[in-house]
Scaffold this motif. Sequence first.
Motif, short mmCIF file in Angstrom:
data_model
loop_
_atom_site.label_atom_id
_atom_site.label_comp_id
_atom_site.label_asym_id
_atom_site.label_seq_id
_atom_site.Cartn_x
_atom_site.Cartn_y
_atom_site.Cartn_z
N ARG A 198 0.84 -1.19 0.00
CA ARG A 198 0.00 0.00 0.00
C ARG A 198 0.88 1.24 0.00
O ARG A 198 1.84 1.34 0.75
CB ARG A 198 -0.90 -0.01 1.25
N ALA A 199 0.53 2.22 -0.83
CA ALA A 199 1.36 3.42 -0.98
C ALA A 199 1.04 4.45 0.08
O ALA A 199 -0.12 4.65 0.47
CB ALA A 199 1.17 4.01 -2.37
N VAL A 200 2.09 5.12 0.55
CA VAL A 200 1.97 6.25 1.48
C VAL A 200 2.69 7.43 0.84
O VAL A 200 3.88 7.35 0.53
CB VAL A 200 2.59 5.93 2.85
N LEU A 201 1.97 8.52 0.61
CA LEU A 201 2.53 9.72 0.01
C LEU A 201 2.71 10.77 1.09
O LEU A 201 1.76 11.13 1.79
CB LEU A 201 1.61 10.26 -1.08
N PHE A 202 3.93 11.26 1.24
CA PHE A 202 4.25 12.26 2.25
C PHE A 202 4.26 13.66 1.63
O PHE A 202 4.83 13.86 0.54
CB PHE A 202 5.62 11.97 2.87
N LEU A 203 3.67 14.63 2.33
CA LEU A 203 3.63 16.02 1.87
C LEU A 203 4.22 16.90 2.96
O LEU A 203 3.67 16.99 4.06
CB LEU A 203 2.20 16.45 1.55
N HIS A 204 5.33 17.54 2.66
CA HIS A 204 6.06 18.31 3.67
C HIS A 204 5.49 19.71 3.87
O HIS A 204 4.58 20.15 3.17
CB HIS A 204 7.55 18.38 3.31
N GLY A 205 6.06 20.44 4.82
CA GLY A 205 5.60 21.78 5.16
C GLY A 205 6.06 22.86 4.19
O GLY A 205 6.84 22.62 3.26
N ALA A 206 5.60 24.08 4.42
CA ALA A 206 5.73 25.18 3.46
C ALA A 206 7.16 25.45 3.02
O ALA A 206 7.44 25.57 1.84
CB ALA A 206 5.12 26.45 4.05
N GLY A 207 8.08 25.57 3.95
CA GLY A 207 9.45 25.91 3.57
C GLY A 207 10.40 24.74 3.66
O GLY A 207 11.61 24.91 3.45
N ALA A 208 9.87 23.56 3.95
CA ALA A 208 10.71 22.38 4.13
C ALA A 208 10.87 21.64 2.80
O ALA A 208 10.55 22.16 1.73
CB ALA A 208 10.12 21.46 5.20
N ASP A 209 11.39 20.42 2.86
CA ASP A 209 11.48 19.56 1.68
C ASP A 209 11.37 18.11 2.11
O ASP A 209 11.05 17.83 3.27
CB ASP A 209 12.78 19.84 0.89
N HIS A 210 11.65 17.18 1.20
CA HIS A 210 11.43 15.76 1.48
C HIS A 210 12.26 15.24 2.65
O HIS A 210 11.92 14.23 3.26
CB HIS A 210 11.74 14.93 0.24
#
Length: 230
Positions: free
Chosen positions: A19-31
């Motif tokens: 099962r896939a999990v997609l991560f979405l970071h914060g405004a000024g952050a990155d992966h």
Amino acid sequence: MLPLDGCSVAFRDSGPAGRAVLFLHGAGADHVSFEEQAGAVANSGRRAVVWDLRGRGLSRPNHSRITADRFVADAEALISELGLDHPVLVGHSLGGNIAQEMVRREPEAYSGLVVIDATWNSGPLGWMERRLLHLAAPTLSLIPARTLPGLMARASAVTDAAQQDLMRAFSQVPKRDFSRSGKRPSHSSDPHLATAHRSPCASSEARTIEPATSRTRCPLGLSTRGTARW
């Protein structure tokens, strides 16, 4: 890299199994902020996908106007490109607001939602909260670009390591792009999406992810809640 309108979006995919999990970071952050959590997910046999929002991290340069609607469209394009079937969305701060909007638009397209340190998109706002949100971008514009990364890092994280990593990430984002991150999606009831919370989860210092429950623990014993169906 995924070529999109005005930007090539960088991502890393652990593989097609599980099962896939997609991560979405914060405004000024990155992966980087989700590296350890993504590793834990991949080691559990699930598929972990991390990416950099346009204008952040390795998804630069960006030649298109940055809006919340575009962030949502980028995430949907990445899901389509990778063929992710009903992924679980894990979003921190702005990423949590983007994830909420994605689920609001297509609730049947996702199997779970984890929101970390983000405002409730559809929650009612008082007049003072609305006033402060409208003043956020003008206030940011008054802060010198050279001091903004450090100021935002200290406001967004509590550990030295977390603050240093966020300073690295924030320093890569042009001030004009950071201030544009808070524009709401066209159908969102929340006047802004950008959120800034003081939390150790805003960095790679966050060590654990608990996929069997709705609670994600941060290293200092704080916790944030979300809904997750694994």
